[in-house]
Scaffold this motif. Structure first.
Motif, PDB file in Angstrom:
ATOM      1  N   MET A 101       0.682  -1.442   0.321  1.00 25.85           N
ATOM      2  CA  MET A 101       0.107   0.729   0.088  1.00 25.85           C
ATOM      3  C   MET A 101       0.972   1.309  -0.071  1.00 25.85           C
ATOM      4  O   MET A 101       0.620   2.314  -0.602  1.00 25.85           O
ATOM      5  CB  MET A 101      -1.091  -0.190   1.317  1.00 25.85           C
ATOM      6  CG  MET A 101      -1.784  -0.907   1.264  1.00 25.85           C
ATOM      7  SD  MET A 101      -3.275  -1.025   2.770  1.00 25.85           S
ATOM      8  CE  MET A 101      -4.420  -0.057   2.194  1.00 25.85           C
ATOM      9  N   VAL A 102       2.054   0.987   0.817  1.00 29.54           N
ATOM     10  CA  VAL A 102       3.136   2.591   0.603  1.00 29.54           C
ATOM     11  C   VAL A 102       3.869   2.796  -0.099  1.00 29.54           C
ATOM     12  O   VAL A 102       3.943   3.803  -0.873  1.00 29.54           O
ATOM     13  CB  VAL A 102       3.562   2.056   2.213  1.00 29.54           C
ATOM     14  CG1 VAL A 102       3.007   2.391   3.212  1.00 29.54           C
ATOM     15  CG2 VAL A 102       4.592   1.267   1.780  1.00 29.54           C
ATOM     16  N   GLU A 103       3.677   1.921  -1.381  1.00 32.23           N
ATOM     17  CA  GLU A 103       4.544   1.795  -2.602  1.00 32.23           C
ATOM     18  C   GLU A 103       3.679   2.443  -4.044  1.00 32.23           C
ATOM     19  O   GLU A 103       2.521   1.468  -3.868  1.00 32.23           O
ATOM     20  CB  GLU A 103       5.272   1.073  -2.744  1.00 32.23           C
ATOM     21  CG  GLU A 103       6.757   1.149  -1.828  1.00 32.23           C
ATOM     22  CD  GLU A 103       7.699   0.206  -2.210  1.00 32.23           C
ATOM     23  OE1 GLU A 103       8.964   0.817  -2.970  1.00 32.23           O
ATOM     24  OE2 GLU A 103       8.202  -0.837  -1.667  1.00 32.23           O
ATOM     25  N   PRO A 104       3.648   2.853  -5.132  1.00 31.18           N
ATOM     26  CA  PRO A 104       3.118   3.009  -5.956  1.00 31.18           C
ATOM     27  C   PRO A 104       3.160   1.558  -7.018  1.00 31.18           C
ATOM     28  O   PRO A 104       4.438   0.893  -6.655  1.00 31.18           O
ATOM     29  CB  PRO A 104       3.371   4.181  -7.185  1.00 31.18           C
ATOM     30  CG  PRO A 104       5.538   3.953  -6.523  1.00 31.18           C
ATOM     31  CD  PRO A 104       5.091   3.457  -5.051  1.00 31.18           C
ATOM     32  N   GLU A 105       2.362   1.185  -7.595  1.00 33.21           N
ATOM     33  CA  GLU A 105       2.233  -0.138  -8.526  1.00 33.21           C
ATOM     34  C   GLU A 105       2.765  -0.224  -9.459  1.00 33.21           C
ATOM     35  O   GLU A 105       4.007  -0.957 -10.333  1.00 33.21           O
ATOM     36  CB  GLU A 105       0.811  -0.898  -8.695  1.00 33.21           C
ATOM     37  CG  GLU A 105      -0.186  -0.968  -7.490  1.00 33.21           C
ATOM     38  CD  GLU A 105      -1.643  -0.902  -8.161  1.00 33.21           C
ATOM     39  OE1 GLU A 105      -2.325  -1.719  -7.583  1.00 33.21           O
ATOM     40  OE2 GLU A 105      -1.971  -0.561  -9.866  1.00 33.21           O
ATOM     41  N   ARG A 106       3.239   0.855 -10.237  1.00 30.84           N
ATOM     42  CA  ARG A 106       3.997   1.454 -11.529  1.00 30.84           C
ATOM     43  C   ARG A 106       4.509   3.157 -11.329  1.00 30.84           C
ATOM     44  O   ARG A 106       3.172   3.700 -10.568  1.00 30.84           O
ATOM     45  CB  ARG A 106       3.880   0.616 -12.377  1.00 30.84           C
ATOM     46  CG  ARG A 106       2.452   1.460 -12.992  1.00 30.84           C
ATOM     47  CD  ARG A 106       2.216   0.436 -14.591  1.00 30.84           C
ATOM     48  NE  ARG A 106       0.529   0.631 -14.404  1.00 30.84           N
ATOM     49  CZ  ARG A 106      -0.333  -0.565 -14.822  1.00 30.84           C
ATOM     50  NH1 ARG A 106       0.393  -1.841 -14.257  1.00 30.84           N
ATOM     51  NH2 ARG A 106      -1.277  -0.257 -15.040  1.00 30.84           N
ATOM     52  N   MET A 107       5.369   3.222 -11.708  1.00 28.55           N
ATOM     53  CA  MET A 107       5.665   5.089 -12.172  1.00 28.55           C
ATOM     54  C   MET A 107       6.060   5.324 -13.017  1.00 28.55           C
ATOM     55  O   MET A 107       7.712   4.184 -13.712  1.00 28.55           O
ATOM     56  CB  MET A 107       7.010   5.415 -10.777  1.00 28.55           C
ATOM     57  CG  MET A 107       6.962   6.699 -10.786  1.00 28.55           C
ATOM     58  SD  MET A 107       7.628   6.851  -9.107  1.00 28.55           S
ATOM     59  CE  MET A 107       7.825   9.157  -9.627  1.00 28.55           C
ATOM     60  N   PHE A 108       6.402   5.919 -13.785  1.00 26.68           N
ATOM     61  CA  PHE A 108       6.701   6.664 -15.165  1.00 26.68           C
ATOM     62  C   PHE A 108       7.427   7.591 -15.799  1.00 26.68           C
ATOM     63  O   PHE A 108       7.036   8.543 -14.643  1.00 26.68           O
ATOM     64  CB  PHE A 108       6.268   6.217 -16.276  1.00 26.68           C
ATOM     65  CG  PHE A 108       5.183   5.006 -16.603  1.00 26.68           C
ATOM     66  CD1 PHE A 108       5.590   4.044 -17.383  1.00 26.68           C
ATOM     67  CD2 PHE A 108       3.481   5.211 -16.335  1.00 26.68           C
ATOM     68  CE1 PHE A 108       4.588   2.714 -16.658  1.00 26.68           C
ATOM     69  CE2 PHE A 108       3.433   4.278 -15.780  1.00 26.68           C
ATOM     70  CZ  PHE A 108       3.553   3.035 -16.479  1.00 26.68           C
ATOM     71  N   SER A 109       8.886   8.356 -15.631  1.00 22.64           N
ATOM     72  CA  SER A 109       9.268   9.252 -16.203  1.00 22.64           C
ATOM     73  C   SER A 109      10.021   9.136 -17.425  1.00 22.64           C
ATOM     74  O   SER A 109      10.137   8.302 -18.009  1.00 22.64           O
ATOM     75  CB  SER A 109      10.115   9.916 -14.870  1.00 22.64           C
ATOM     76  OG  SER A 109      11.470   8.573 -15.376  1.00 22.64           O
ATOM     77  N   PHE A 110       9.542  10.453 -17.619  1.00 19.31           N
ATOM     78  CA  PHE A 110      10.468  10.863 -19.234  1.00 19.31           C
ATOM     79  C   PHE A 110      10.831  12.886 -19.423  1.00 19.31           C
ATOM     80  O   PHE A 110       9.860  13.360 -18.869  1.00 19.31           O
ATOM     81  CB  PHE A 110       8.729  10.558 -20.785  1.00 19.31           C
ATOM     82  CG  PHE A 110       7.213  11.141 -20.080  1.00 19.31           C
ATOM     83  CD1 PHE A 110       6.926  12.304 -20.242  1.00 19.31           C
ATOM     84  CD2 PHE A 110       6.775  10.407 -19.027  1.00 19.31           C
ATOM     85  CE1 PHE A 110       5.953  12.672 -19.483  1.00 19.31           C
ATOM     86  CE2 PHE A 110       5.761  10.767 -18.404  1.00 19.31           C
ATOM     87  CZ  PHE A 110       4.898  12.264 -19.072  1.00 19.31           C
ATOM     88  N   LEU A 111      10.974  11.830 -20.124  1.00 19.53           N
ATOM     89  CA  LEU A 111      11.678  14.142 -20.889  1.00 19.53           C
ATOM     90  C   LEU A 111      10.362  14.599 -21.604  1.00 19.53           C
ATOM     91  O   LEU A 111       9.683  14.039 -22.172  1.00 19.53           O
ATOM     92  CB  LEU A 111      13.070  13.429 -21.140  1.00 19.53           C
ATOM     93  CG  LEU A 111      14.074  13.696 -21.081  1.00 19.53           C
ATOM     94  CD1 LEU A 111      15.358  13.602 -21.494  1.00 19.53           C
ATOM     95  CD2 LEU A 111      14.317  13.806 -19.767  1.00 19.53           C
ATOM     96  N   VAL A 112      10.436  15.682 -21.229  1.00 16.88           N
ATOM     97  CA  VAL A 112       9.401  16.593 -21.921  1.00 16.88           C
ATOM     98  C   VAL A 112      10.111  17.419 -22.886  1.00 16.88           C
ATOM     99  O   VAL A 112      10.407  19.448 -22.172  1.00 16.88           O
ATOM    100  CB  VAL A 112       8.575  17.164 -21.602  1.00 16.88           C
ATOM    101  CG1 VAL A 112       6.988  17.493 -22.152  1.00 16.88           C
ATOM    102  CG2 VAL A 112       7.594  15.761 -20.625  1.00 16.88           C
ATOM    103  N   PRO A 113      10.768  17.201 -24.496  1.00 18.02           N
ATOM    104  CA  PRO A 113      11.088  18.363 -24.934  1.00 18.02           C
ATOM    105  C   PRO A 113       9.957  19.981 -25.646  1.00 18.02           C
ATOM    106  O   PRO A 113       8.736  18.895 -26.113  1.00 18.02           O
ATOM    107  CB  PRO A 113      11.882  17.949 -25.976  1.00 18.02           C
ATOM    108  CG  PRO A 113      11.285  17.059 -26.418  1.00 18.02           C
ATOM    109  CD  PRO A 113      10.538  15.981 -25.230  1.00 18.02           C
ATOM    110  N   TRP A 114      10.124  21.084 -25.379  1.00 17.82           N
ATOM    111  CA  TRP A 114       9.470  21.542 -26.378  1.00 17.82           C
ATOM    112  C   TRP A 114      10.219  22.970 -26.923  1.00 17.82           C
ATOM    113  O   TRP A 114      11.244  23.497 -26.481  1.00 17.82           O
ATOM    114  CB  TRP A 114       7.695  21.927 -25.071  1.00 17.82           C
ATOM    115  CG  TRP A 114       8.219  23.180 -24.286  1.00 17.82           C
ATOM    116  CD1 TRP A 114       9.344  21.841 -23.224  1.00 17.82           C
ATOM    117  CD2 TRP A 114       8.187  23.884 -23.604  1.00 17.82           C
ATOM    118  NE1 TRP A 114       9.298  22.997 -21.813  1.00 17.82           N
ATOM    119  CE2 TRP A 114       9.007  24.173 -22.286  1.00 17.82           C
ATOM    120  CE3 TRP A 114       8.119  25.475 -24.445  1.00 17.82           C
ATOM    121  CZ2 TRP A 114       9.269  25.421 -21.720  1.00 17.82           C
ATOM    122  CZ3 TRP A 114       7.972  26.580 -24.022  1.00 17.82           C
ATOM    123  CH2 TRP A 114       8.643  26.648 -22.752  1.00 17.82           C
TER     124      TRP A 114
END
Length: 447
Positions: free
Chosen positions: A51-64
């Motif tokens: 319960m205290v940790e996420p089931e999954r997590m994503f990080s990504f670069l956002v160029p603009w």
């Protein structure tokens, strides 16, 4: 704290030593639910660790690209914390302070806030360290499009449904939804909530979090044999949450006498109670100036530069801005002022020590954001229902449904506190009520 809880916390602190916001909220939550962690299967199935940790997590670069043709690169995140009771659901925050720790903290809080609504939605959060202030509409559009081109594969009406948060309003949701439609080829109206009314949004959505907080407060007052009429309220911020609190409090006879921003706070003894003032606050926020002093100039009230509103003489305090805005010194000042009610609208607005001081004081009644601040996500979920029905409820119908949901959340929080011998501790009560609901769903679904 029992041995199982201690082991879970020790493991978490070892894994994430540099994520203070996340660890702070988990520590506080474990302390609150400790009386309810009394079933052997919780430890046997290691429910707390899951319960205290996420089931999954994503990080990504956002160029603009900005309007001058220069390229910038930001970091985007999405944490999908729990799907035990429904698809992931939670806001997107665009602000320079966004980090992995902040997003995890927001996702954790959102999970237990959502569980209290009684609606089948899980918990999530996301965002980017992008600052929309001072950016043109076209720059914000290009950023939102780049952000969505990274995010779209992880979301959908039965998977994960983002909404707005700080820095993400109707404009940003519109750009994000437009990009989602183009990249997926689907007009999937429930893929995001907080949309404009012309393309699937729900009435009162922008004010819902503030409305819900006031409805929860009204039940607290009712419990004490009081009503909101005549009460003075200090709030922080001047965004959608604050705007909603001002409007609903005025409707029920109370008056919000402070607004605040990074530049300081204003004190309006007559209260933010007229349509002219509501409209000015709305326009001030949409201007992107992030300053509250113009309100004082417009209405001839006092502005206190660089100060917080907690010194104002009031009956009720409702922090509506950001996490950790109330320090121990602020809490001491709130108690010294004779404030009777402290109700959180924002997520984790008080430091752990400040909240403990307020919560344990016999002079003040307290309520946490997981309960009182649930109005926004409740109406977001109602927006999903309306989208699935291809039908739009009236403003009155949505408002009535929201009031019913907030009343149920209050009842569940008060009942859980009483069940575990905690008296009228609504903060512990709402944490326990949400914990029991999610843990039962997890156990029923197996490993």
């Amino acid at each position: 704290m029992n041995e199982y809880i201690a082991r879970v916390l020790e493991r978490l602190e070892r894994l994430y030593p540099n994520e203070p916001e996340y660890l702070q909220c988990v520590r506080a939550w474990l302390d609150m639910i400790a009386p309810a962690v009394d079933r052997p299967e919780y430890e046997r199935l290691d429910v707390l660790s899951r319960m205290v940790e996420p089931e999954r997590m994503f990080s990504f670069l956002v160029p603009w690209q900005d309007d001058q043709g220069a390229t910038h690169t930001n970091h985007g995140y999405r944490v999908q914390f729990s799907s035990a009771i429904g698809p992931y659901k939670g806001g997107l925050r665009f602000h320079p302070s966004v980090t992995a720790s902040v997003v995890k903290f927001l996702g954790f809080e959102q999970t237990y806030k959502n569980a209290l609504t009684g609606l089948p939605i899980g918990g999530a959060a996301g965002g980017a360290d992008f600052d929309p202030r001072g950016r043109s509409n076209r720059e914000i559009m290009r950023f939102c499009q780049s952000f969505m081109f990274n995010l779209y594969r992880y979301i959908g009406s039965d998977t994960d449904v983002p909404a707005g948060d700080i820095g993400v309003g109707v404009r940003e949701i519109g750009y994000l939804y437009g990009a989602y439609k183009r990249v997926t080829g689907r007009a999937e109206s429930s893929a995001l909530t907080g949309k404009g009314l012309t393309y699937g949004g729900s009435k009162i959505r922008q004010a819902a979090a503030g409305f819900g907080t006031v409805y929860f407060l009204a039940r607290m007052l009712e419990h004490q044999g009081e009503e909101l009429a005549g009460k003075r309220i200090a709030i922080s911020g001047f965004g959608n949450m604050s705007w909603g609190v001002c409007r609903k409090a005025a409707e029920l006879g109370g008056r919000v006498v402070t607004l605040s921003g990074p530049d300081g706070y204003v004190y309006d003894p007559d209260g933010v109670v007229t349509q002219e003032k509501f409209d000015f606050v709305r326009d001030l926020r949409s201007s992107g100036l992030d300053r509250v002093e113009p309100y004082a100039e417009k209405f001839g009230v006092t502005f206190y530069p660089g100060k917080k509103p907690w010194e104002a003489p009031v009956d009720i305090v409702i922090p509506c801005a950001a996490e950790n805005e109330i320090t121990v010194d602020d809490a001491v000042l709130i108690l010294a002022n004779g404030v009777r009610y402290y109700v959180e609208a924002a997520n984790m607005p008080a430091s752990a020590d400040a909240l403990k001081l307020l919560r344990l004081s016999p002079k003040i009644l307290t309520a946490g954001a997981k309960a009182a601040g649930s109005g926004g996500v409740a109406v977001s979920a109602l927006e999903m229902v309306q989208n699935s029905l291809r039908y739009s409820w009236s403003r009155r119908e949505v408002d009535e449904k929201l009031r019913g949901i907030m009343s149920s959340i209050y009842d569940a929080s008060a009942a859980a506190a009483e069940e575990y011998g905690l008296g009228y501790d609504l903060i512990a009560g709402n944490d326990i009520a949400a914990f029991k609901k999610i843990s039962e769903a997890m156990i029923a679904q197996g490993l």
